[in-house]
Structure formats: C-alpha cells, structure tokens
Design a protein around this motif. Structure first.
Motif, PDB file in Angstrom:
ATOM      1  N   SER A  62      51.023-100.874 -11.233  1.00 43.03           N
ATOM      2  CA  SER A  62      49.929-100.425 -12.107  1.00 43.03           C
ATOM      3  C   SER A  62      50.342-100.492 -13.570  1.00 43.03           C
ATOM      4  O   SER A  62      49.569-100.929 -14.426  1.00 43.03           O
ATOM      5  CB  SER A  62      49.496 -99.003 -11.748  1.00 43.03           C
ATOM      6  N   GLU A  63      51.556-100.037 -13.873  1.00 43.30           N
ATOM      7  CA  GLU A  63      52.028-100.090 -15.264  1.00 43.30           C
ATOM      8  C   GLU A  63      52.166-101.532 -15.742  1.00 43.30           C
ATOM      9  O   GLU A  63      51.835-101.839 -16.884  1.00 43.30           O
ATOM     10  CB  GLU A  63      53.349 -99.336 -15.413  1.00 43.30           C
ATOM     11  N   ASN A  64      52.643-102.414 -14.880  1.00 41.52           N
ATOM     12  CA  ASN A  64      52.755-103.823 -15.256  1.00 41.52           C
ATOM     13  C   ASN A  64      51.385-104.454 -15.451  1.00 41.52           C
ATOM     14  O   ASN A  64      51.182-105.236 -16.366  1.00 41.52           O
ATOM     15  CB  ASN A  64      53.567-104.590 -14.215  1.00 41.52           C
ATOM     16  N   ASP A  65      50.451-104.111 -14.589  1.00 45.85           N
ATOM     17  CA  ASP A  65      49.093-104.621 -14.720  1.00 45.85           C
ATOM     18  C   ASP A  65      48.489-104.165 -16.045  1.00 45.85           C
ATOM     19  O   ASP A  65      47.882-104.964 -16.768  1.00 45.85           O
ATOM     20  CB  ASP A  65      48.237-104.162 -13.536  1.00 45.85           C
ATOM     21  N   ALA A  66      48.684-102.890 -16.378  1.00 46.44           N
ATOM     22  CA  ALA A  66      48.171-102.366 -17.644  1.00 46.44           C
ATOM     23  C   ALA A  66      48.824-103.078 -18.830  1.00 46.44           C
ATOM     24  O   ALA A  66      48.148-103.433 -19.808  1.00 46.44           O
ATOM     25  CB  ALA A  66      48.401-100.857 -17.726  1.00 46.44           C
ATOM     26  N   ALA A  67      50.139-103.321 -18.738  1.00 40.88           N
ATOM     27  CA  ALA A  67      50.850-104.008 -19.817  1.00 40.88           C
ATOM     28  C   ALA A  67      50.323-105.427 -19.995  1.00 40.88           C
ATOM     29  O   ALA A  67      50.090-105.880 -21.122  1.00 40.88           O
ATOM     30  CB  ALA A  67      52.357-104.038 -19.525  1.00 40.88           C
ATOM     31  N   MET A  68      50.112-106.126 -18.884  1.00 39.79           N
ATOM     32  CA  MET A  68      49.609-107.505 -18.950  1.00 39.79           C
ATOM     33  C   MET A  68      48.182-107.551 -19.494  1.00 39.79           C
ATOM     34  O   MET A  68      47.847-108.403 -20.317  1.00 39.79           O
ATOM     35  CB  MET A  68      49.658-108.157 -17.565  1.00 39.79           C
ATOM     36  N   THR A  69      47.345-106.630 -19.030  1.00 39.82           N
ATOM     37  CA  THR A  69      45.954-106.597 -19.487  1.00 39.82           C
ATOM     38  C   THR A  69      45.893-106.333 -20.988  1.00 39.82           C
ATOM     39  O   THR A  69      45.173-107.008 -21.721  1.00 39.82           O
ATOM     40  CB  THR A  69      45.168-105.525 -18.705  1.00 39.82           C
ATOM     41  N   LYS A  70      46.675-105.341 -21.452  1.00 42.51           N
ATOM     42  CA  LYS A  70      46.703-105.019 -22.886  1.00 42.51           C
ATOM     43  C   LYS A  70      47.244-106.195 -23.689  1.00 42.51           C
ATOM     44  O   LYS A  70      46.689-106.558 -24.722  1.00 42.51           O
ATOM     45  CB  LYS A  70      47.545-103.771 -23.123  1.00 42.51           C
ATOM     46  N   MET A  71      48.307-106.808 -23.191  1.00 45.79           N
ATOM     47  CA  MET A  71      48.903-107.939 -23.893  1.00 45.79           C
ATOM     48  C   MET A  71      47.890-109.072 -24.059  1.00 45.79           C
ATOM     49  O   MET A  71      47.720-109.613 -25.155  1.00 45.79           O
ATOM     50  CB  MET A  71      50.129-108.456 -23.143  1.00 45.79           C
ATOM     51  N   MET A  72      47.220-109.423 -22.969  1.00 46.52           N
ATOM     52  CA  MET A  72      46.263-110.537 -23.042  1.00 46.52           C
ATOM     53  C   MET A  72      45.112-110.216 -23.989  1.00 46.52           C
ATOM     54  O   MET A  72      44.672-111.083 -24.760  1.00 46.52           O
ATOM     55  CB  MET A  72      45.738-110.875 -21.641  1.00 46.52           C
TER      56      MET A  72
END
Length: 179
Positions: A62-72
């Motif tokens: 979940s934290e990685n998904d949030a990081a990727m979503t924010k980054m993109m």
C-alpha cells in the motif's frame, strides 16, 4: 539491368520489415495509449495486496502504491518554457518516489543488505534533489531526520557524514565525491 546480391536484398527486406513493424506498433500505441501501461500484464499492486496470500505484505504494498501514484501525478507538469526547470520539476518527484519506496523497505524489509541499499538510496536521492535545486538557484528545504531515526538529533550531535545530513551537507558531500 542492375543486379543486387542476395545479401543486399535480404538486408533491405529486413530493414523495411523492421520499419513497418515499428510504425505499426507506434500507430497501435498512439491509438490506444492506456494499454501501454499493461505491457507485462502486471496486476496493479493494490489488487495483489488484497489477495489473502499477500496480506502480511499489504502495508508495504500500500505504501509503495501510494508512493508510485504520488510520483506519477507529481511528474505531470505544465511546461514552463525552461527545459532545465521542467527537467528538475519532473525529476524531483521521481527521486522522491524512490525515497518513499526505500523508506517503505526500511520500515518493513528484513534483508539487511537491501535495508542498507535502501538507506543509500534515501541519501543519494536527497543529494541529487539538492544538486538539481541548487543548479537552478532554488533555496533548499530544511533538513529532516533519516527515516530510521525516531527524531532528528540536535545539530551539535550530528556529524557531517550523518545519514540525516542536510541538503547543504549533501551538496558538499556530493561535490566531494565528484572530484
């Protein structure tokens, strides 16, 4: 009449076939761009986290998904007309995404070699963000504690090689490594 060798003809046919293939692929991707995100039929990370066989990994995913979503989202910028500034405005979120993902590894990971690598990623990505910001003449934000530290130590206790080095220290450290 001009005669071409078999080798010449074969090379030209291969060249034309490759060109046609690239053109067809480009056309297909331009016609349906959302499909380009599913190249290896990868399952979105949240769907993997919801499966019972991955429940223990759910907070990390979940934290990685949030990081990727924010980054993109943050990498999508309105062009300013300044190539250098636009480059930095897209690269900083990219580097911050790497930092956020490395912090999740530090929080949940168990492999000491990967945890050390994650610490190095945090430090080097922060240094590179500082280098980019300084190259544009931007002011740097205040330093923050390293993710494995509960809180930042007072400035008098931090050494120059501390993992929580500030952006200015990071820039100096980066410059020393470049020599």
């Amino acid at each position: 009449m001009v005669r071409f060798s078999r080798s010449f003809v074969r090379k030209r046919v291969i060249s034309m076939a490759t060109t046609a293939s690239v053109a067809a692929t480009t056309f297909a991707l331009a016609k349906d761009p959302p499909r380009t995100h599913h190249v290896r039929s990868a399952m979105p990370i949240q769907y993997v986290a919801d499966r019972p066989d991955h429940q223990e990994e759910q907070p990390f995913l979940s934290e990685n998904d949030a990081a990727m979503t924010k980054m993109m989202a943050d990498m999508t910028i309105k062009p300013s007309g300044d190539v250098d500034r636009d480059f930095v405005e897209m690269m900083v979120p990219h580097h911050q995404g790497a930092i956020d993902m490395a912090q999740a590894e530090l929080k949940y990971g168990h492999n000491e070699q990967l945890r050390r690598l994650a610490q190095e990623i945090v430090v080097t990505q922060q240094q590179e963000i500082a280098v980019m910001r300084l190259a544009l003449g931007d002011k740097l934000p205040p330093s923050v504690a390293f993710p494995t530290q509960p809180q930042a130590a007072p400035a008098s206790q931090q050494g120059a090689s501390s993992p929580s080095m500030g952006a200015h220290d990071a820039m100096s450290h980066h410059s020393m490594n470049m020599k």
